[in-house]
Motif scaffolding. Structure first.
Motif, short mmCIF file in Angstrom:
data_model
loop_
_atom_site.label_atom_id
_atom_site.label_comp_id
_atom_site.label_asym_id
_atom_site.label_seq_id
_atom_site.Cartn_x
_atom_site.Cartn_y
_atom_site.Cartn_z
N MET A 277 1.12 -0.91 0.14
CA MET A 277 0.31 -0.09 -0.16
C MET A 277 1.10 0.69 0.10
SD MET A 277 -3.31 0.72 2.80
CE MET A 277 -3.84 2.25 2.23
N ILE A 278 0.53 2.31 -1.30
CA ILE A 278 1.62 3.09 -0.86
C ILE A 278 1.55 3.83 0.23
CG2 ILE A 278 1.89 4.81 -2.28
CD1 ILE A 278 2.96 2.96 -3.74
N ASP A 279 2.19 4.88 0.55
CA ASP A 279 2.12 5.68 1.87
C ASP A 279 1.57 6.76 1.37
OD1 ASP A 279 2.78 7.80 3.74
OD2 ASP A 279 4.06 6.34 4.71
N ASP A 280 0.30 7.38 1.94
CA ASP A 280 -0.10 8.75 1.77
C ASP A 280 0.53 9.81 1.58
OD1 ASP A 280 -2.73 7.65 1.25
OD2 ASP A 280 -3.65 7.64 3.17
N ARG A 281 1.45 9.56 3.05
CA ARG A 281 2.30 10.95 2.94
C ARG A 281 3.13 11.20 1.45
NH1 ARG A 281 5.43 9.19 8.22
NH2 ARG A 281 5.59 7.22 6.68
N ILE A 282 3.58 10.51 0.40
CA ILE A 282 3.93 10.49 -0.55
C ILE A 282 3.52 11.83 -2.16
CG2 ILE A 282 4.89 9.83 -3.18
CD1 ILE A 282 5.20 6.50 -1.22
N GLU A 283 2.34 11.38 -1.42
CA GLU A 283 1.77 12.75 -2.23
C GLU A 283 1.30 13.66 -2.16
OE1 GLU A 283 0.04 12.53 -5.73
OE2 GLU A 283 0.72 9.93 -5.49
N MET A 284 1.07 13.83 0.33
CA MET A 284 1.76 15.14 0.50
C MET A 284 2.52 16.06 0.01
SD MET A 284 -2.20 15.73 1.13
CE MET A 284 -1.46 17.08 2.53
N LEU A 285 4.24 15.15 -0.34
CA LEU A 285 5.23 16.02 0.32
C LEU A 285 5.45 16.66 -0.95
CD1 LEU A 285 7.65 13.10 1.25
CD2 LEU A 285 7.39 14.62 2.12
N TRP A 286 4.58 16.06 -2.31
CA TRP A 286 4.86 16.58 -3.95
C TRP A 286 4.08 17.49 -4.31
CZ3 TRP A 286 7.15 12.11 -4.17
CH2 TRP A 286 8.21 12.12 -5.46
N LEU A 287 2.90 17.78 -3.33
CA LEU A 287 2.29 19.02 -2.97
C LEU A 287 2.79 20.07 -2.15
CD1 LEU A 287 -0.76 20.38 -3.04
CD2 LEU A 287 -1.50 19.76 -0.93
N ALA A 288 3.41 19.48 -0.78
CA ALA A 288 4.18 20.40 -0.28
C ALA A 288 5.55 20.68 -1.35
CB ALA A 288 4.28 20.41 1.46
N CYS A 289 5.89 20.59 -2.18
CA CYS A 289 7.05 21.13 -3.13
C CYS A 289 6.34 21.13 -3.60
CB CYS A 289 7.78 19.86 -2.86
SG CYS A 289 8.49 19.18 -1.77
N HIS A 290 5.41 21.99 -4.07
CA HIS A 290 5.38 23.32 -5.34
C HIS A 290 5.13 24.24 -5.61
CE1 HIS A 290 1.93 25.06 -7.67
NE2 HIS A 290 0.90 23.25 -7.77
N PRO A 291 6.07 24.53 -6.95
CA PRO A 291 6.69 25.22 -7.43
C PRO A 291 6.16 26.70 -6.99
CG PRO A 291 5.83 24.16 -9.19
CD PRO A 291 5.34 24.14 -8.54
N ALA A 292 5.00 26.75 -6.85
CA ALA A 292 3.86 28.38 -6.67
C ALA A 292 4.45 28.73 -5.50
CB ALA A 292 3.03 28.23 -6.94
#
Length: 299
Positions: free
Chosen positions: A1-16
Motif C-alpha cells: 500500500m502506497i503511503d499517503d504522505r508521498i502525495e502530500m510531499l509532492w503537494l508541499a513542494c509545489h513550485p508556486a
C-alpha cells in the motif's frame, strides 16, 4: 500500500511556493518537525524560520493549487528528497525511532517515483541507518566510526544498499551531491575498520562536492574526515568554518582537534566546553564530556 504522505510531499513542494519554502512546509506539516528543530537544521534562528514558514503558508493559501498525481511532476523530486533528508537526519541524530519509519517511506518513494535524487538518497540513508545499533555505546555516548563495533552493523541491509549504489549513475545538482555522500557511506560500509578505510575515495567524493557548490557543511564534513583519518587539518579551513558557522558545535570540535594537535590543550578544552553548551543531543554531549575528561587525565 502506497503511503499517503508521498502525495502530500509532492503537494508541499509545489513550485508556486518558491525554492526556499518548498521543503519547509513538508517538514513542518507532513513530518511534524518543530519549528525550532527545522531552524537548527537550516542554520537560522527560530524566529527567522517561523517567519519563513508563515510566509510559505500564506503563499500556499493564496496560490490555491489543487492536488495532482505526483508522477506528473518529477521536477519536484529534488525538493521532496531534501525534505526527507532533513527529517531523517533530525530523527537519526536524536536517536528517534521515527527514523525507521522515514527509511521505509523513502524506500517506497524511490521505488514508486524513481528519480536520481531519491535513488541516491535511498542508498545514503540505508547505509547510514544500517549502523544504527552501533552508534551509541553502553554508557549512552555517541561513538565515532573508529569506536563502533562493526559486527553490530546490519550487514544484509548494507549489502542490499550497496547493490542499489551500483545502479546509481553520475548526475547533476542535488542528485549528484547525494551520490557523492552515498559514495562516502559506501566506502565506510566496505571498510573492515577505520585503519583500512579507503580515504582516497572519500577525498575524491569531497572533491566532487567542492565542484558542485563548496558549502560550509560540505567543507565541515571534509575537515572532520581528515581529522578522523589522523591526517593534518588546515588552520585556514578551521578559521573559515568558524566565521561561517560560529555556533555549530561540530566546528568547535574539529577546531579543538587542531588546537590539541598544536599542543594547545587549554584552548582545545575551552572549545569542547563551548561545544557542549551548543550541542542539542545528550549522547553527543556525553561523548564530548568523555573527550574533555580524557584530556584532563592525560599525562
Amino acid at each position: 500500500m502506497i503511503d499517503d504522505r508521498i502525495e502530500m510531499l509532492w503537494l508541499a513542494c509545489h513550485p508556486a511556493l518558491g525554492s526556499e519554502s518548498r521543503p519547509l512546509l513538508a517538514l513542518r506539516f507532513v513530518f511534524g518537525l518543530p519549528t525550532e528543530r527545522i531552524a537548527r537544521m537550516f542554520l537560522v534562528s527560530t524566529p527567522t524560520m517561523a517567519a519563513r514558514i508563515t510566509r510559505a503558508k500564506k503563499r500556499a493559501a493564496s496560490a490555491g493549487f489543487a492536488l495532482s498525481p505526483s508522477q506528473d511532476h518529477p521536477e519536484r523530486a529534488d525538493d521532496v528528497a531534501r525534505a526527507i533528508s532533513v527529517a531523517y537526519t533530525a530523527a537519526y541524530f536524536a536517536g528517534d525511532k521515527a527514523s525507521d519509519d522515514l527509511v521505509t517511506l523513502l524506500h517506497q518513494t524511490a521505488l514508486s517515483r524513481p528519480h536520481p535524487a531519491l535513488n541516491a538518497l535511498d542508498v545514503l540513508v540505508s547505509l547510514t541507518h544500517a549502523r544504527r545499533d552501533a552508534r551509541i555505546g553502553a554508557d549512552g555516548r555517541l561513538l565515532t566510526l573508529a569506536e563502533q563495533d562493526r559486527s553490530l552493523w546490519h550487514a544484509s541491509e548494507m549489502t542490499a544498499a550497496l547493490r542499489r549504489y551500483a545502479t546509481v549513475c553520475p548526475s547533476v545538482g542535488y542528485a549528484e551531491e547525494l551520490r557523492a555522500y552515498a559514495t562516502i557511506a559506501a566506502v565506510h560500509s566496505l571498510a573492515p575498520d577505520i585503519e583500512r578505510t579507503d580515504w582516497g575515495l572519500i577525498d575524491a567524493a569531497h572533491d566532487r562536492l567542492a565542484q558542485l557548490g563548496d558549502s560550509p557543511l560540505d567543507r565541515l564534513e571534509r575537515v572532520a574526515s581528515r581529522a578522523a583519518s589522523g591526517r593534518p587539518i588546515d588552520r585556514a579551513d578551521i578559521d573559515r568554518l568558524r566565521h561561517e558557522l560560529p555556533d555549530h558545535h561540530r566546528v568547535l570540535v574539529v577546531a579543538a582537534h587542531l588546537h590539541r594537535s598544536e599542543g594547545d590543550q587549554q584552548g582545545a578544552d575551552n572549545l569542547i566546553r563551548r561545544a557542549i553548551e551548543l550541542c542539542e543531543y545528550e549522547h553527543e554531549r556525553l561523548a564530548l564530556r568523555r573527550l574533555l575528561s580524557d584530556s584532563n587525565t592525560a599525562p
